[in-house]
Scaffold this motif. Structure first.
Motif, PDB file in Angstrom:
ATOM      1  N   ARG A 288       0.892  -1.031  -0.314  1.00 16.14           N
ATOM      2  CA  ARG A 288       0.063   0.092   0.196  1.00 16.14           C
ATOM      3  C   ARG A 288       0.569   1.132  -0.384  1.00 16.14           C
ATOM      4  O   ARG A 288       1.186   2.499  -0.272  1.00 16.14           O
ATOM      5  CB  ARG A 288      -0.770  -0.120   1.364  1.00 16.14           C
ATOM      6  CG  ARG A 288      -2.024  -1.015   0.571  1.00 16.14           C
ATOM      7  CD  ARG A 288      -3.501  -0.653   0.755  1.00 16.14           C
ATOM      8  NE  ARG A 288      -4.070  -1.519   0.323  1.00 16.14           N
ATOM      9  CZ  ARG A 288      -5.279  -1.291  -0.613  1.00 16.14           C
ATOM     10  NH1 ARG A 288      -5.605  -0.425  -1.383  1.00 16.14           N
ATOM     11  NH2 ARG A 288      -5.862  -2.067  -0.137  1.00 16.14           N
ATOM     12  N   THR A 289       2.143   1.103   0.913  1.00 14.48           N
ATOM     13  CA  THR A 289       2.547   2.331   0.913  1.00 14.48           C
ATOM     14  C   THR A 289       3.261   2.396  -0.905  1.00 14.48           C
ATOM     15  O   THR A 289       3.174   3.737  -0.966  1.00 14.48           O
ATOM     16  CB  THR A 289       4.193   1.739   1.972  1.00 14.48           C
ATOM     17  OG1 THR A 289       3.545   1.922   2.907  1.00 14.48           O
ATOM     18  CG2 THR A 289       5.213   3.294   1.729  1.00 14.48           C
ATOM     19  N   VAL A 290       3.543   1.634  -1.424  1.00 19.11           N
ATOM     20  CA  VAL A 290       4.757   1.718  -2.656  1.00 19.11           C
ATOM     21  C   VAL A 290       3.049   1.928  -3.466  1.00 19.11           C
ATOM     22  O   VAL A 290       3.875   2.953  -4.021  1.00 19.11           O
ATOM     23  CB  VAL A 290       5.145   0.132  -3.108  1.00 19.11           C
ATOM     24  CG1 VAL A 290       6.002   0.292  -4.602  1.00 19.11           C
ATOM     25  CG2 VAL A 290       5.887  -0.825  -2.182  1.00 19.11           C
ATOM     26  N   GLN A 291       2.502   1.452  -3.627  1.00 24.07           N
ATOM     27  CA  GLN A 291       1.340   2.363  -4.400  1.00 24.07           C
ATOM     28  C   GLN A 291       1.005   3.733  -3.963  1.00 24.07           C
ATOM     29  O   GLN A 291       1.245   4.404  -5.164  1.00 24.07           O
ATOM     30  CB  GLN A 291      -0.315   1.413  -4.085  1.00 24.07           C
ATOM     31  CG  GLN A 291      -1.544   2.183  -4.774  1.00 24.07           C
ATOM     32  CD  GLN A 291      -2.720   1.390  -4.261  1.00 24.07           C
ATOM     33  OE1 GLN A 291      -2.975   0.836  -2.892  1.00 24.07           O
ATOM     34  NE2 GLN A 291      -3.994   2.556  -4.680  1.00 24.07           N
ATOM     35  N   GLU A 292       1.318   4.340  -2.863  1.00 26.73           N
ATOM     36  CA  GLU A 292       0.517   6.094  -2.548  1.00 26.73           C
ATOM     37  C   GLU A 292       2.744   6.612  -3.113  1.00 26.73           C
ATOM     38  O   GLU A 292       1.441   7.593  -4.022  1.00 26.73           O
ATOM     39  CB  GLU A 292       0.735   5.809  -1.304  1.00 26.73           C
ATOM     40  CG  GLU A 292      -0.440   5.847  -0.496  1.00 26.73           C
ATOM     41  CD  GLU A 292      -1.114   5.720   0.343  1.00 26.73           C
ATOM     42  OE1 GLU A 292       0.157   6.501   1.294  1.00 26.73           O
ATOM     43  OE2 GLU A 292      -1.845   5.567   1.366  1.00 26.73           O
ATOM     44  N   LEU A 293       3.502   5.805  -3.296  1.00 24.42           N
ATOM     45  CA  LEU A 293       4.355   6.844  -3.710  1.00 24.42           C
ATOM     46  C   LEU A 293       4.619   6.938  -5.404  1.00 24.42           C
ATOM     47  O   LEU A 293       4.896   7.681  -5.735  1.00 24.42           O
ATOM     48  CB  LEU A 293       5.928   5.672  -3.269  1.00 24.42           C
ATOM     49  CG  LEU A 293       6.429   5.681  -2.024  1.00 24.42           C
ATOM     50  CD1 LEU A 293       7.051   4.842  -1.417  1.00 24.42           C
ATOM     51  CD2 LEU A 293       6.564   7.331  -1.439  1.00 24.42           C
ATOM     52  N   LEU A 294       4.610   5.404  -5.717  1.00 31.02           N
ATOM     53  CA  LEU A 294       3.341   5.729  -7.281  1.00 31.02           C
ATOM     54  C   LEU A 294       3.232   5.724  -7.839  1.00 31.02           C
ATOM     55  O   LEU A 294       2.587   6.433  -9.211  1.00 31.02           O
ATOM     56  CB  LEU A 294       3.761   3.659  -7.597  1.00 31.02           C
ATOM     57  CG  LEU A 294       4.902   3.212  -7.358  1.00 31.02           C
ATOM     58  CD1 LEU A 294       4.611   2.143  -7.878  1.00 31.02           C
ATOM     59  CD2 LEU A 294       6.691   4.095  -8.755  1.00 31.02           C
ATOM     60  N   GLY A 295       1.703   6.258  -6.838  1.00 32.68           N
ATOM     61  CA  GLY A 295       1.130   7.682  -7.562  1.00 32.68           C
ATOM     62  C   GLY A 295      -0.482   6.831  -8.008  1.00 32.68           C
ATOM     63  O   GLY A 295      -1.056   7.514  -9.414  1.00 32.68           O
ATOM     64  N   HIS A 296      -0.427   4.869  -8.082  1.00 36.85           N
ATOM     65  CA  HIS A 296      -1.714   4.329  -8.674  1.00 36.85           C
ATOM     66  C   HIS A 296      -3.238   4.352  -7.619  1.00 36.85           C
ATOM     67  O   HIS A 296      -2.843   4.536  -7.256  1.00 36.85           O
ATOM     68  CB  HIS A 296      -0.912   2.705  -8.048  1.00 36.85           C
ATOM     69  CG  HIS A 296      -0.144   2.203  -9.949  1.00 36.85           C
ATOM     70  ND1 HIS A 296       1.232   1.459  -8.935  1.00 36.85           N
ATOM     71  CD2 HIS A 296       1.147   2.718 -10.443  1.00 36.85           C
ATOM     72  CE1 HIS A 296       2.359   1.499 -10.206  1.00 36.85           C
ATOM     73  NE2 HIS A 296       1.918   1.998 -10.703  1.00 36.85           N
ATOM     74  N   LYS A 297      -3.511   4.313  -9.116  1.00 36.16           N
ATOM     75  CA  LYS A 297      -5.519   4.675  -8.451  1.00 36.16           C
ATOM     76  C   LYS A 297      -5.759   3.382  -7.848  1.00 36.16           C
ATOM     77  O   LYS A 297      -6.330   3.812  -6.969  1.00 36.16           O
ATOM     78  CB  LYS A 297      -5.949   5.199  -9.668  1.00 36.16           C
ATOM     79  CG  LYS A 297      -7.575   5.136  -9.594  1.00 36.16           C
ATOM     80  CD  LYS A 297      -7.923   6.038 -10.490  1.00 36.16           C
ATOM     81  CE  LYS A 297      -9.683   5.581  -9.969  1.00 36.16           C
ATOM     82  NZ  LYS A 297     -10.253   6.495 -11.307  1.00 36.16           N
ATOM     83  N   SER A 298      -4.930   2.432  -8.231  1.00 35.28           N
ATOM     84  CA  SER A 298      -5.320   0.660  -8.276  1.00 35.28           C
ATOM     85  C   SER A 298      -4.738   0.330  -7.209  1.00 35.28           C
ATOM     86  O   SER A 298      -3.508  -0.074  -8.064  1.00 35.28           O
ATOM     87  CB  SER A 298      -6.344   0.195  -9.468  1.00 35.28           C
ATOM     88  OG  SER A 298      -6.448  -1.681  -9.111  1.00 35.28           O
ATOM     89  N   LEU A 299      -4.733  -0.480  -6.561  1.00 34.02           N
ATOM     90  CA  LEU A 299      -3.912  -1.829  -6.154  1.00 34.02           C
ATOM     91  C   LEU A 299      -3.207  -2.626  -7.054  1.00 34.02           C
ATOM     92  O   LEU A 299      -2.025  -2.941  -6.786  1.00 34.02           O
ATOM     93  CB  LEU A 299      -4.466  -2.107  -4.659  1.00 34.02           C
ATOM     94  CG  LEU A 299      -3.269  -3.422  -4.016  1.00 34.02           C
ATOM     95  CD1 LEU A 299      -1.930  -2.390  -3.957  1.00 34.02           C
ATOM     96  CD2 LEU A 299      -4.133  -3.891  -2.463  1.00 34.02           C
ATOM     97  N   GLU A 300      -4.123  -3.217  -7.573  1.00 29.50           N
ATOM     98  CA  GLU A 300      -3.917  -4.310  -8.317  1.00 29.50           C
ATOM     99  C   GLU A 300      -2.648  -3.398  -9.680  1.00 29.50           C
ATOM    100  O   GLU A 300      -1.499  -4.593 -10.077  1.00 29.50           O
ATOM    101  CB  GLU A 300      -4.909  -4.366  -9.654  1.00 29.50           C
ATOM    102  CG  GLU A 300      -5.817  -5.525  -9.365  1.00 29.50           C
ATOM    103  CD  GLU A 300      -6.975  -5.687 -10.776  1.00 29.50           C
ATOM    104  OE1 GLU A 300      -6.794  -5.814 -10.921  1.00 29.50           O
ATOM    105  OE2 GLU A 300      -8.158  -6.048  -9.901  1.00 29.50           O
ATOM    106  N   THR A 301      -2.529  -2.953  -9.993  1.00 32.00           N
ATOM    107  CA  THR A 301      -0.940  -2.130 -10.878  1.00 32.00           C
ATOM    108  C   THR A 301      -0.272  -1.857  -9.882  1.00 32.00           C
ATOM    109  O   THR A 301       0.216  -2.354 -10.631  1.00 32.00           O
ATOM    110  CB  THR A 301      -1.581  -0.497 -11.287  1.00 32.00           C
ATOM    111  OG1 THR A 301      -3.225  -0.577 -11.812  1.00 32.00           O
ATOM    112  CG2 THR A 301      -0.651  -0.142 -12.480  1.00 32.00           C
TER     113      THR A 301
END
Length: 321
Positions: A288-301
């Motif tokens: 989830r932290t990686v998702q936020e840092l990357l700015g991904h809308k979906s966790l699937e990405t």
């Protein structure tokens, strides 16, 4: 008002509406391309005289005859939906089933830390810093090009990404190893600004109507590009301004660096961002932290990187260990 004044042309209306709605310049350019292509495909008929069946035929042509990628076909569809909904005010409704371009499932190319450092070692000047930020902060290429002095918080070691993908802001990591170089780059931006103020006061380009709200913002240090273009240019109004470095120049430098590093597989600027994600996950960083840092809308990405690491098999090991 002049009763004989001609109404604005269709494409001028498209551009004006997109700017009011604050679409990015890249999206504006892409949508205009697809709308023009659609009009030419149907023998230069005006879109107002066409509708769902013509859009269906066009999308079918892209998939069957042109063999475009799924993302490209979706891009064309989005452009035409925008045209009919916001410009012509006659929403398309159901356009029926059409051949969908196949979306291949490909894993992103990611490099090891050693391979990335080898690539960065072949970059020089501010290209070295840009490559370091794409890997060390997980920035997209265009996000790196658009960094301004105000986006760098050295004290907190945070970078703010303004109007990233989806027009959203986010914060990400500022690597400690970049601090000295960033200070030097900011000092260079200050020197260049001082020189421009002495020889004509060329402002930097600003988002939306900020230059009208804050007339001096374009010549303030905070709004200066961290990586400016080599020379000024003219904006849409004919005003001389300074834009950020063009992404193609960075792509060319990184491509050459990857070639010089003799990597076993080809890569690009985006490979540096992929490598940021896989390195964090391999170190045990929460997804989830990686998702936020990357700015991904979906966790699937973000989850696709677990497959790159070979951790998508619920802990199953090969019989050979």
């Amino acid at each position: 008002m002049d009763a004989h004044r001609k109404p604005p042309k269709l494409m001028d209306r498209v551009k004006a509406t997109m700017r009011v709605k604050r679409y990015s310049p890249r999206t504006e350019k892409t949508y205009c391309y697809w709308i023009r292509y659609f009009i030419r495909f149907h023998g230069t008929q005006h879109p107002a005289s066409m509708g769902a069946s013509e859009v269906h035929a066009f999308l079918e042509h892209l998939a069957v005859e042109r063999h475009v990628a799924a993302a490209t076909q979706n891009q064309a569809l989005n452009a035409l939906v925008f045209l009919y909904r916001h410009i012509l005010e006659q929403p398309l409704g159901d356009i029926g089933e059409f051949s969908r371009a196949k979306r291949p499932r490909r894993l992103p190319v990611a490099l090891s830390h050693e391979e990335v450092m080898r690539v960065i070692g072949f970059l020089s000047g501010y290209m070295h810093l840009m490559g370091t930020l794409m890997y060390g902060s997980g920035l997209r290429l265009i996000e790196t090009c658009r960094l301004r002095v105000r986006d760098i918080d050295i004290e907190r070691q945070v970078i703010t990404v303004r109007a990233g993908k989806g027009n959203k802001d986010r914060t990400t990591l500022l690597p400690a190893t970049c601090i000295l170089t960033l200070r030097q780059q900011i000092a260079t931006a200050e020197q260049q600004l001082s020189c421009r103020l002495q020889h004509g006061s060329v402002p930097v380009t600003l988002p939306d109507a900020l230059d009208r709200k804050y007339p001096n913002a374009g010549t303030s240090l905070a709004w200066q590009w961290l990586f400016p273009a080599s020379r000024p240019c003219c904006d849409d109004a004919g005003k001389v301004v300074l834009h950020h470095i063009h992404p193609s120049a960075v792509q060319k430098a990184v491509k050459q660096a990857m070639k010089s590093a003799r990597l076993p597989r080809p890569g690009s600027c985006h490979t540096l961002r992929h490598s940021f994600a896989t390195q964090l996950l391999s170190q045990g960083t929460d997804i989830r932290t990686v998702q936020e840092l990357l700015g991904h809308k979906s966790l699937e990405t973000t989850q696709i990187y677990t497959h790159v690491l070979g951790k998508g098999f619920a802990g199953v090991r090969s019989p050979l260990g």
